[in-house]
Design a protein around this motif. Structure first.
Motif, PDB file in Angstrom:
ATOM      1  N   ASN A   4       0.860  -1.185   0.000  1.00 39.86           N
ATOM      2  CA  ASN A   4       0.000   0.000   0.000  1.00 39.86           C
ATOM      3  C   ASN A   4       0.897   1.236   0.000  1.00 39.86           C
ATOM      4  O   ASN A   4       1.114   1.865   1.039  1.00 39.86           O
ATOM      5  N   ARG A  34      -0.223   4.483   1.704  1.00 38.37           N
ATOM      6  CA  ARG A  34      -0.166   4.404   3.162  1.00 38.37           C
ATOM      7  C   ARG A  34       1.276   4.553   3.652  1.00 38.37           C
ATOM      8  O   ARG A  34       1.550   5.244   4.635  1.00 38.37           O
ATOM      9  N   THR A  56       2.303   8.100   3.447  1.00 45.20           N
ATOM     10  CA  THR A  56       1.669   8.887   4.501  1.00 45.20           C
ATOM     11  C   THR A  56       2.435   8.744   5.809  1.00 45.20           C
ATOM     12  O   THR A  56       2.710   9.737   6.500  1.00 45.20           O
ATOM     13  N   LEU A  74      -5.165   5.207   8.843  1.00 46.53           N
ATOM     14  CA  LEU A  74      -3.950   4.397   8.874  1.00 46.53           C
ATOM     15  C   LEU A  74      -4.161   3.129   9.687  1.00 46.53           C
ATOM     16  O   LEU A  74      -3.678   2.053   9.328  1.00 46.53           O
ATOM     17  N   THR A  95      -6.478   0.637   7.682  1.00 49.87           N
ATOM     18  CA  THR A  95      -5.852  -0.014   6.524  1.00 49.87           C
ATOM     19  C   THR A  95      -4.590  -0.784   6.884  1.00 49.87           C
ATOM     20  O   THR A  95      -3.950  -1.358   6.004  1.00 49.87           O
ATOM     21  N   GLY A  96      -4.220  -0.819   8.161  1.00 53.28           N
ATOM     22  CA  GLY A  96      -2.974  -1.472   8.568  1.00 53.28           C
ATOM     23  C   GLY A  96      -3.173  -2.930   8.942  1.00 53.28           C
ATOM     24  O   GLY A  96      -3.714  -3.236  10.005  1.00 53.28           O
ATOM     25  N   GLU A 111       3.720   3.634  12.995  1.00 49.64           N
ATOM     26  CA  GLU A 111       2.393   3.077  13.285  1.00 49.64           C
ATOM     27  C   GLU A 111       2.116   3.066  14.783  1.00 49.64           C
ATOM     28  O   GLU A 111       0.994   3.348  15.219  1.00 49.64           O
ATOM     29  N   GLN A 131      -9.010   4.397   2.656  1.00 53.61           N
ATOM     30  CA  GLN A 131      -7.975   4.421   1.620  1.00 53.61           C
ATOM     31  C   GLN A 131      -8.054   5.707   0.804  1.00 53.61           C
ATOM     32  O   GLN A 131      -7.023   6.311   0.473  1.00 53.61           O
ATOM     33  N   ILE A 135      -6.474   8.563   2.702  1.00 48.23           N
ATOM     34  CA  ILE A 135      -5.011   8.486   2.645  1.00 48.23           C
ATOM     35  C   ILE A 135      -4.499   8.957   1.286  1.00 48.23           C
ATOM     36  O   ILE A 135      -3.510   9.699   1.194  1.00 48.23           O
TER      37      ILE A 135
END
Length: 581
Positions: free
Chosen positions: A362, A365, A368, A421, A424-425, A444, A512, A515
């Motif tokens: 990703n 991501r 970001t 974040l 989507t992690g 993270e 998503q 982001i």
């Protein structure tokens, strides 16, 4: 080899001719080197088997070198039956062929620990304590899944050359020996003036080129002494400086042009290299680690710059990966640590929780996480101390989430990105099992710590109303329930509670999109010469150079950093037909 022959090398006929001329300057058979390189590339393409390749050149290698340490046809067949894998494991049961041992052959040629070419004179031997030719132990089965590699985001690269400088300093490389190489390229009809900045934060058409550490490396196949070898424990393709005889066959066989030959004594004398005590953690005994003259797990000297008369290339810092620089350096390279925009992600490419795999899966991501400038959890705690913590507007008034990046326009956007974040992690806050340090996992964890503080102060980040305000869910229906006579339904509160119960949580697609509003959509991805069969372990994000791309002036000149752009000198300021690899 006839000049009329079609070029077998991906870098084209001009590069191939340079290589043939280079081999002519050695004491070894240049025709044999060129033919073996061509067939090694056929092996990677599946046109020739490993066993056939060995058998075809066994007698010629024996005649030229007096030894052939490449595994025999029988060794290949046995390894395939036992699923042993790489050449390194085959060598555990194969001691080479010929009347002399490899070490005896090295001594006969005047190399051994003091490797040198007769055309350039003998070189002084490094201290014998720094390495030997003993083969290492068989790889630990626990590490069978480990393969070090990289994801490199070319659209984040700003051409600062920090990675080149860091690699040179880490390994005390000579001027012009650039194991890490950064260039800018222009396609047909373009000039440097046509190229500008990239919205992702870097410049257009950059290429960062370390060794690809191929799973099926042609350079390894042509080495008569197995000095060039793949480590089974981690997949790194390395050179044993104690065993390399400087025949340069690996340089011809490499389709990427990443090998260097150490012509003279290194610029920095061994006694002038900084001691380990200057760079190692206090709790690590300097005697347990070697900086440039490196004795790895199999007693093979494979790290740092090479002595005179020996081949070298990017190593991906095995002294780091083996824990000799401290556990926290495992999973880090000098180039990655030095990259300001975080364009280089190093780690175990076979582990979905590692930095390179998180980033590649990703990219928006990953970008970001690299771009955000996050407040600490303690700072958020302090800002929320007197706020009404269960009210979104009060939280946004108290905490400056809009300061996390240049592109954030309001606090809702900033807090929403943090939640996005997390949504989507897949491995949020987790490091790869083989890594001692992981930048993305650290970022993270910062996100998780901030969100935990916000929730601890009373804001329900899982409620539909809050998520809708943060653009991560549809707004709840606000119709007031009525009975048949138009009066308010006594069950209205119950219906509202049922609606909350029916809420399935935040929308991952919305997360998503949020982001991507900040970091842009995912770029195209590629591996250099992927269809060539070498199975490189570098994953690129961005524009792949076309077949007629030419190197142009980059954002930062090499000489401005006291570096030498030797590649441009060799290739006459442009690339040869076949690409920039």
């Amino acid at each position: 080899m006839s000049a009329d022959d079609e070029s077998f090398h991906p870098l084209g006929k001009e590069w191939e001719s340079e290589l043939e001329t280079m081999l002519d300057d050695t004491e070894y058979d240049s025709d044999l080197g060129m033919e073996m390189a061509q067939d090694a590339m056929r092996v990677t393409k599946g046109e020739l088997s490993e066993a056939e390749f060995h058998e075809k050149y066994h007698e010629d290698v024996m005649d030229e070198f007096g030894v052939d340490d490449r595994p025999t046809e029988e060794a290949y067949e046995a390894a395939q039956q036992e699923a042993k894998g790489t050449v390194g494991r085959m060598l555990d049961a194969f001691d080479g062929d010929g009347d002399q041992s490899r070490r005896e052959t090295m001594k006969k040629m005047g190399v051994g620990a003091a490797v040198g070419l007769s055309a350039w004179g003998a070189s002084a031997a490094p201290d014998a304590s720094f390495g030997s030719t003993q083969e290492g132990d068989a790889a630990d089965d626990d590490n069978d899944g480990l393969q070090w590699g990289m994801t490199i985001d070319l659209e984040r690269c700003d051409g600062c050359l920090s990675c080149v400088s860091a690699c040179s300093e880490e390994n005390q490389l000579d001027q012009g020996v650039n194991w890490m190489y950064v260039l800018r390229h222009a396609e047909d009809g373009q000039t440097a003036d046509d190229l500008g900045n990239h919205p992702a934060g870097g410049y257009e058409n950059m290429l960062v080129r370390p060794c690809q550490h191929c799973t099926d490396a042609p350079c390894e196949k042509v080495c008569p002494t197995t000095a060039r070898h793949t480590r089974d424990e981690d997949g790194l393709v390395l050179t044993d400086y104690d065993v390399c005889i400087g025949c340069r066959y690996c340089q011809v066989a490499c389709p990427y042009g990443v090998n260097y030959f150490q012509w003279d004594e290194p610029d920095v004398a061994y006694e002038d290299i900084p001691s380990e005590s200057d760079v190692l953690p206090d709790d690590l005994d300097p005697e347990d680690a070697v900086y440039s003259e490196y004795d790895d797990m199999g007693d093979r000297w494979v790290d740092g710059r090479a002595p005179r008369g020996v081949m070298s290339k990017c190593t991906m810092c095995p002294s780091h990966q083996d824990g000799r620089r401290g556990d926290e350096m495992v999973g880090m390279t000098a180039c990655e640590s030095a990259c300001p925009p975080g364009a280089i992600q190093f780690g175990n490419v076979n582990d979905s929780a590692s930095d390179p795999e998180k980033y590649a899966s990703n990219p928006s991501r990953g970008r970001t996480l690299e771009r955000l400038s996050l407040p600490s959890a303690d700072e958020v705690e302090e800002e929320l101390e007197d706020a009404d913590g269960d009210d979104l507007e009060a939280v946004l008034d108290a905490v400056s989430f809009d300061g996390m990046g240049d592109d954030l326009v309001d606090n809702e956007h900033g807090l929403g990105i943090l939640i996005a974040l997390e949504i989507t992690g897949e491995h949020m806050g987790e490091m790869g099992e083989s890594e001692g340090t992981a930048n993305l996992a650290d970022y993270e964890q910062q996100v998780l710590d901030i969100l935990e503080v916000v929730e601890d102060h009373g804001l329900d980040l899982g409620s539909q109303e809050v998520l809708a305000d943060l653009r991560l869910a549809d707004a709840p229906e606000e119709e007031e329930a009525e009975d048949e006579n138009g009066d308010e339904d006594e069950n209205g509160d119950e219906d509202e509670a049922e609606a909350e119960d029916d809420f399935e949580g935040p929308d991952e697609d919305d997360a998503q999109r949020l982001i991507e509003m900040f970091a842009g959509t995912a770029p195209s991805s590629f591996k250099l010469l992927e269809d060539f069969g070498t199975n490189p372990n570098i994953h690129y994000l961005g524009n792949e150079p076309g077949p007629n791309a030419e190197q142009v002036e980059g954002p930062v000149a090499y000489d401005s950093l006291e570096l030498t752009d030797n590649r441009k000198d060799v290739l006459d300021d442009s690339t040869v037909t076949g690409g920039l690899y």
